[in-house]
Design an enzyme around this catalytic site. Structure first.
Site, PDB file in Angstrom:
ATOM      1  N   ARG A 234      -0.880  -5.977  14.858  1.00  0.00           N
ATOM      2  CA  ARG A 234      -0.870  -4.891  15.837  1.00  0.00           C
ATOM      3  C   ARG A 234      -1.350  -3.564  15.266  1.00  0.00           C
ATOM      4  O   ARG A 234      -2.195  -2.894  15.857  1.00  0.00           O
ATOM      5  CB  ARG A 234       0.552  -4.654  16.381  1.00  0.00           C
ATOM      6  CG  ARG A 234       0.926  -5.484  17.547  1.00  0.00           C
ATOM      7  CD  ARG A 234       2.386  -5.803  17.482  1.00  0.00           C
ATOM      8  NE  ARG A 234       2.610  -6.589  16.288  1.00  0.00           N
ATOM      9  CZ  ARG A 234       2.442  -7.916  16.266  1.00  0.00           C
ATOM     10  NH1 ARG A 234       2.132  -8.553  17.336  1.00  0.00           N
ATOM     11  NH2 ARG A 234       2.600  -8.600  15.140  1.00  0.00           N
ATOM     12  N   THR A 235      -0.787  -3.154  14.147  1.00  0.00           N
ATOM     13  CA  THR A 235      -1.054  -1.787  13.684  1.00  0.00           C
ATOM     14  C   THR A 235      -2.535  -1.627  13.325  1.00  0.00           C
ATOM     15  O   THR A 235      -3.203  -0.695  13.781  1.00  0.00           O
ATOM     16  CB  THR A 235      -0.151  -1.443  12.480  1.00  0.00           C
ATOM     17  OG1 THR A 235       1.187  -1.788  12.830  1.00  0.00           O
ATOM     18  CG2 THR A 235      -0.221   0.018  12.148  1.00  0.00           C
TER      19      THR A 235
ATOM     20  N   LYS B  90      -8.076  -5.444  -8.833  1.00  0.00           N
ATOM     21  CA  LYS B  90      -8.577  -5.223 -10.207  1.00  0.00           C
ATOM     22  C   LYS B  90      -7.778  -4.140 -10.920  1.00  0.00           C
ATOM     23  O   LYS B  90      -8.106  -3.749 -12.028  1.00  0.00           O
ATOM     24  CB  LYS B  90     -10.049  -4.795 -10.150  1.00  0.00           C
ATOM     25  CG  LYS B  90     -10.959  -5.772  -9.453  1.00  0.00           C
ATOM     26  CD  LYS B  90     -12.363  -5.175  -9.330  1.00  0.00           C
ATOM     27  CE  LYS B  90     -13.148  -5.857  -8.231  1.00  0.00           C
ATOM     28  NZ  LYS B  90     -14.302  -5.052  -7.806  1.00  0.00           N
TER      29      LYS B  90
ATOM     30  N   ARG C  62      -1.488   1.047   5.123  1.00  0.00           N
ATOM     31  CA  ARG C  62      -0.235   0.272   5.027  1.00  0.00           C
ATOM     32  C   ARG C  62      -0.104  -0.227   3.598  1.00  0.00           C
ATOM     33  O   ARG C  62      -1.081  -0.715   3.013  1.00  0.00           O
ATOM     34  CB  ARG C  62      -0.241  -0.906   5.998  1.00  0.00           C
ATOM     35  CG  ARG C  62       0.928  -1.849   5.733  1.00  0.00           C
ATOM     36  CD  ARG C  62       1.132  -2.854   6.806  1.00  0.00           C
ATOM     37  NE  ARG C  62       1.616  -2.223   8.026  1.00  0.00           N
ATOM     38  CZ  ARG C  62       2.047  -2.906   9.089  1.00  0.00           C
ATOM     39  NH1 ARG C  62       2.030  -4.221   9.077  1.00  0.00           N
ATOM     40  NH2 ARG C  62       2.472  -2.275  10.151  1.00  0.00           N
TER      41      ARG C  62
ATOM     42  N   HIS D 223       7.540   3.999   9.439  1.00  0.00           N
ATOM     43  CA  HIS D 223       6.410   3.469  10.216  1.00  0.00           C
ATOM     44  C   HIS D 223       6.205   4.429  11.404  1.00  0.00           C
ATOM     45  O   HIS D 223       6.498   4.103  12.552  1.00  0.00           O
ATOM     46  CB  HIS D 223       6.744   2.056  10.702  1.00  0.00           C
ATOM     47  CG  HIS D 223       5.586   1.254  11.199  1.00  0.00           C
ATOM     48  ND1 HIS D 223       4.349   1.802  11.503  1.00  0.00           N
ATOM     49  CD2 HIS D 223       5.473  -0.078  11.477  1.00  0.00           C
ATOM     50  CE1 HIS D 223       3.545   0.833  11.931  1.00  0.00           C
ATOM     51  NE2 HIS D 223       4.200  -0.309  11.921  1.00  0.00           N
TER      52      HIS D 223
HETATM   53  N1   CP Z   1       4.642  -3.601  14.687  1.00  0.00           N
HETATM   54  C1   CP Z   1       3.880  -3.869  13.614  1.00  0.00           C
HETATM   55  O1   CP Z   1       3.837  -3.079  12.661  1.00  0.00           O
HETATM   56  O2   CP Z   1       3.174  -5.033  13.682  1.00  0.00           O
HETATM   57  P1   CP Z   1       2.126  -5.532  12.600  1.00  0.00           P
HETATM   58  O3   CP Z   1       2.883  -5.816  11.339  1.00  0.00           O
HETATM   59  O4   CP Z   1       1.473  -6.730  13.205  1.00  0.00           O
HETATM   60  O5   CP Z   1       1.153  -4.411  12.369  1.00  0.00           O
END
Ligand code: CP
Length: 306
Positions: free
Chosen positions: A51-52, A80, A101, A129
């Protein structure tokens, strides 16, 4: 230059502006379809995501911009031994804004210290998040009609659940919010959030083990997955993973207008029979994520549309 590392990087007024912009994008997406023409978003994902990452990419494409990036540490030069600091210095020359991320708490913050472009934290370990929180707030505002006067149940992995940590930080700033923290002892909310955020802001809350017991009092139930990837030993994960399973029988105990949210992905914690319940809002929530991220990208890039 602004970054978004924690939900607290945005004031309540700035949050309201972003949510209003997202709502205008929902009403008239064509108006925004070229406003980021010529701009590039880099998605630097050192940890898996559906999703993100894809909603960030959809957001930039919807704004007329372009995207580049990597979807795992293995396919980048992190494998590396390259540091986050060096990577962001390089990416600053390739893109106008980046979403990162990382499994390590604080990695996006480190990146922001070396970056020449806005850095958005797309999830750092068990920490924060903030763009999931923007998504959650947009969903709650649209489907409940308010961000105040809510009793919010948070259920599942409250220890490692970064979406829960970010949501608490954001929601305590609205009037008349209370929390019901539903988890096994092993996955309780960390002290630094319970004392440092809830107690400090005198927010009413209670900690319980039973979901059934508290379901009737909730305006909103935020389910979370027990995250296999955050456990140090598999035995604990197996013991705890199915502690909560929301099903139709349990939903019968809830208010008629209680909203069920989940950041997704889900494993077993919401039975698929709940998906057809009108109170199940998690797939709508995932779609709101695109609009929230469109509004955020425009805001951090300083892009305006009349
Ligand atoms: N909600 C969320 O962070 O989903 P993903 O891990 O798929 O990005």
């Amino acid at each position: 230059m602004r970054h978004l590392i924690s939900p607290l990087d945005l004031s309540v007024t700035e949050l309201a502006d972003i949510l209003n912009l997202a709502e205008d994008i929902i009403r008239d997406p064509a108006k925004y379809s070229e406003c980021c023409h010529g701009k590039k978003l880099a998605t630097l994902f050192y940890e898996p995501s559906t999703r993100t990452r894809l909603s960030f990419e959809a957001a930039m494409l919807n704004l007329g911009g372009s995207v580049l990036g990597f979807s795992s540490a293995d396919s980048s030069s992190a494998s590396k031994g390259e540091s986050v600091a060096d990577t962001i210095r390089v990416i600053s020359g390739y893109a106008d804004i980046c979403a990162m991320r990382h499994p390590k708490e604080g990695a996006p913050l480190v990146a922001s210290m070396y970056s020449e472009i806005p850095v958005i934290n797309a999830g750092d370990g068990g920490h924060n998040h903030p763009t999931q929180t923007l998504t959650d707030l947009l969903t709650i505002k649209n489907l409940k009609g308010r961000l105040d006067h809510l009793t919010i149940g948070l259920c599942g992995d409250l220890k490692f659940g970064r979406t829960v940590h970010s949501l608490i930080n954001a929601m305590v700033r609205y009037p008349e919010i209370s929390f019901v923290l539903i988890s096994p002892d092993e996955l309780k909310l960390p002290t630094y959030i319970r004392e440092g955020v809830l107690d400090k802001n005198q927010i009413p809350y209670k900690e319980v083990r039973s979901l059934e017991e508290v379901l009737p009092e909730l305006d909103l139930l935020y389910m979370t997955r027990v995250q296999k990837e955050r456990f140090f030993n598999e035995e604990d994960y197996i013991r705890l993973k199915d502690t909560y399973i929301l099903d139709a029988k349990k939903m019968a105990l809830a208010k008629e207008d209680m909203l069920v949210l989940h950041p997704l992905p889900r494993v077993n914690e919401i039975a698929t029979e709940v998906d057809s319940d009108p109170r199940a809002a998690y797939f709508k929530q995932a779609k709101y994520g695109v609009y929230a991220r469109m509004a955020l990208i425009m805001t951090l890039l300083g892009v305006h549309v009349d």
